[in-house]
Every structure is written in C-alpha cells, then in structure tokens.
Design an enzyme around this catalytic site. Structure first.
Site, PDB file in Angstrom:
ATOM      1  N   THR A  53      18.975 -30.333  40.897  1.00  0.00           N
ATOM      2  CA  THR A  53      19.768 -29.473  40.025  1.00  0.00           C
ATOM      3  C   THR A  53      19.623 -29.991  38.608  1.00  0.00           C
ATOM      4  O   THR A  53      19.697 -31.207  38.389  1.00  0.00           O
ATOM      5  CB  THR A  53      21.250 -29.470  40.427  1.00  0.00           C
ATOM      6  OG1 THR A  53      22.052 -29.051  39.311  1.00  0.00           O
ATOM      7  CG2 THR A  53      21.720 -30.839  40.866  1.00  0.00           C
ATOM      8  N   MET A 101      22.936 -27.546  45.482  1.00  0.00           N
ATOM      9  CA  MET A 101      23.560 -27.139  44.209  1.00  0.00           C
ATOM     10  C   MET A 101      22.645 -26.204  43.420  1.00  0.00           C
ATOM     11  O   MET A 101      22.135 -26.575  42.383  1.00  0.00           O
ATOM     12  CB  MET A 101      23.895 -28.393  43.381  1.00  0.00           C
ATOM     13  CG  MET A 101      24.872 -29.325  44.074  1.00  0.00           C
ATOM     14  SD  MET A 101      24.972 -30.957  43.309  1.00  0.00           S
ATOM     15  CE  MET A 101      23.474 -31.733  43.946  1.00  0.00           C
ATOM     16  N   CYS A 156      17.170 -24.272  34.992  1.00  0.00           N
ATOM     17  CA  CYS A 156      18.104 -24.187  36.113  1.00  0.00           C
ATOM     18  C   CYS A 156      17.239 -23.891  37.320  1.00  0.00           C
ATOM     19  O   CYS A 156      16.377 -22.993  37.270  1.00  0.00           O
ATOM     20  CB  CYS A 156      19.136 -23.091  35.887  1.00  0.00           C
ATOM     21  SG  CYS A 156      20.219 -22.835  37.312  1.00  0.00           S
ATOM     22  N   THR A 157      17.441 -24.618  38.398  1.00  0.00           N
ATOM     23  CA  THR A 157      16.515 -24.517  39.525  1.00  0.00           C
ATOM     24  C   THR A 157      16.503 -23.144  40.175  1.00  0.00           C
ATOM     25  O   THR A 157      15.544 -22.783  40.848  1.00  0.00           O
ATOM     26  CB  THR A 157      16.828 -25.600  40.578  1.00  0.00           C
ATOM     27  OG1 THR A 157      18.211 -25.534  40.951  1.00  0.00           O
ATOM     28  CG2 THR A 157      16.513 -26.981  40.033  1.00  0.00           C
ATOM     29  N   GLU A 158      17.566 -22.349  39.963  1.00  0.00           N
ATOM     30  CA  GLU A 158      17.599 -21.007  40.549  1.00  0.00           C
ATOM     31  C   GLU A 158      16.846 -19.964  39.731  1.00  0.00           C
ATOM     32  O   GLU A 158      16.516 -18.893  40.248  1.00  0.00           O
ATOM     33  CB  GLU A 158      19.050 -20.517  40.728  1.00  0.00           C
ATOM     34  CG  GLU A 158      19.815 -21.151  41.876  1.00  0.00           C
ATOM     35  CD  GLU A 158      20.365 -22.515  41.521  1.00  0.00           C
ATOM     36  OE1 GLU A 158      20.679 -23.292  42.432  1.00  0.00           O
ATOM     37  OE2 GLU A 158      20.462 -22.811  40.303  1.00  0.00           O
TER      38      GLU A 158
END
Length: 232
Positions: free
Chosen positions: A83, A10, A196-198
C-alpha cells in the site's frame, strides 16, 4: 529463491494483484512451473481505514509492525508493504523486523529516474498526495512532484475508497481520472505516478498522454529481482 513477505489487505483488491504479478514475473524469468515463494499477512482494511481517518497513525503502525514480525517469523526474507498510503509508517514497520523492507516510493523513483524524467504528477489517496511522507520521499530522489488541484484530489480519493478498494470500476471514473491526468500534464508533468495500488485497476498506459508509473507492478518487479538475485 528468497521468500517475499506481503503485508497486504489494504485493500485486498490490490493485494491480489501483487500475488498475481509476483507469480507471473517469476514464471517469466525462470520459465516452466516456477512461481514465487511468498507469505501473506492480510489485515482487516476497515480497521486500518478507521485509524487513518481518525489520525491514529501510531496505532496503525503498531498493528502493521505486529503483522511484519509475523511475516518474518513465517520465513520472509524481505517485506513488501502493499500500500502506498501506509508507507507513512514504513519506518516503524521496518524497525520492527530484521529483514529489509522494499520501499515502494524508492522503487517508483528509480523507475522514473531511469526513464529520464524528472517532473511527475502524483495520484493517490489524499494522505499520499497532500502529506510529505510519500511526496518528500520522491523528492529526495531529485524529482519534482505535482499533485492535482483540490477538486481533483477529492475526486481521486473518493474513487479509490468508494469504488476501487471495493472492486468497482466505472468508466465515468476512468474519464474523471483522465481529466485529472490531462490537467497535470498541462501543468508540466512529464509522467504520472499511479501512487495508490488500486489505481492500476482503472488506469492503464493508453489512458494517459504521458508515461505512467504503476507502483504495484514496479514494487513487484523489484521484489522478484531481489528474490532471484542469487538464483542460478
């Protein structure tokens, strides 16, 4: 060494970063050919994203709780929900297993407090920036949390879902994020939480005039510390 359970996918772009970081950090601490003991359950993010948009959080929680039970059955000694956004259902996921869930907001707050900062800017999905499940958790640690204005939140959310979650990194988006960060700093933010991990695929420390707190790395560091707590 304890086994780390990764509830990921995710998106898988950031889950791959989790896997890399866990192994890299383990090797740095133990040396040689050591790597992290971990198990991964990767969900189909399209299904989860649809439930997010439709506000069907209870069903999303059920999907992730089932995945968490599978990780525990596979031998996980702890659980990482990979996530920030889906920490909205962290309590439900944690209740589904008997092993501890390492809460991402707690590890982030610990890092911010250890740095001596208190007022932070938060970047993440619209859910993370606008709802209380994450901001409130940070604030429970005594932090003052700022978020971008409406236009800034819209930009950050769009880039996350339309670009970063699909492995797309544009310099124009980096510049847009840097402008949002500058606005937060002007409003008094002493540090920026990459919530946010991204976002760590796009923003690095040199892109901010104040310290950044990369939640993926911080989460991985906390997990490795726990996994190696009893190691000789």
């Amino acid at each position: 060494m304890k086994t780390i359970g990764l509830l990921g996918g995710m998106s898988w772009e950031s889950t791959a970063e989790y896997y890399r970081l866990l192994n890299q950090l383990t090797r740095e601490r133990l040396g040689g050919l050591h790597s992290s003991k971990c198990v991964l359950y990767s969900v189909d993010f399209a299904e989860i994203e649809r439930l997010q948009v439709e506000g069907r959080w209870e069903q999303a929680a059920q999907v992730l709780a089932e995945a968490a039970r599978a990780l525990e059955s596979a031998g996980a000694d702890m659980l990482l929900l990979c996530t920030n956004t889906m920490h909205k259902v962290a309590d439900e996921v944690s209740a589904a297993v008997t092993v501890p869930l390492v809460h991402l907001a707690d590890t982030t707050a610990d890092a911010v407090r250890s740095s001596g900062l208190r007022r932070i800017g938060l970047l993440g999905t619209a859910f993370t920036m606008e709802q209380d499940f994450y901001r409130g958790r940070l604030e429970s640690h005594g932090l003052d949390v700022l978020v971008p204005d409406t236009a800034g939140r819209r930009t950050v959310h769009r880039v996350i879902y339309e670009e970063l979650c699909q492995g797309i990194v544009h310099e124009t988006s980096r510049q847009a994020f840097m402008a949002v960060i500058s606005d937060l700093v002007a409003a008094g933010a002493e540090g920026i939480v990459l919530g946010c991990t991204e976002i760590e695929l796009l923003i690095e420390p040199q892109h901010s005039p104040v310290p950044v707190f990369p939640t993926t790395r911080l989460h991985a560091e906390a997990a490795v510390t726990r996994a190696l707590a009893d190691a000789p």
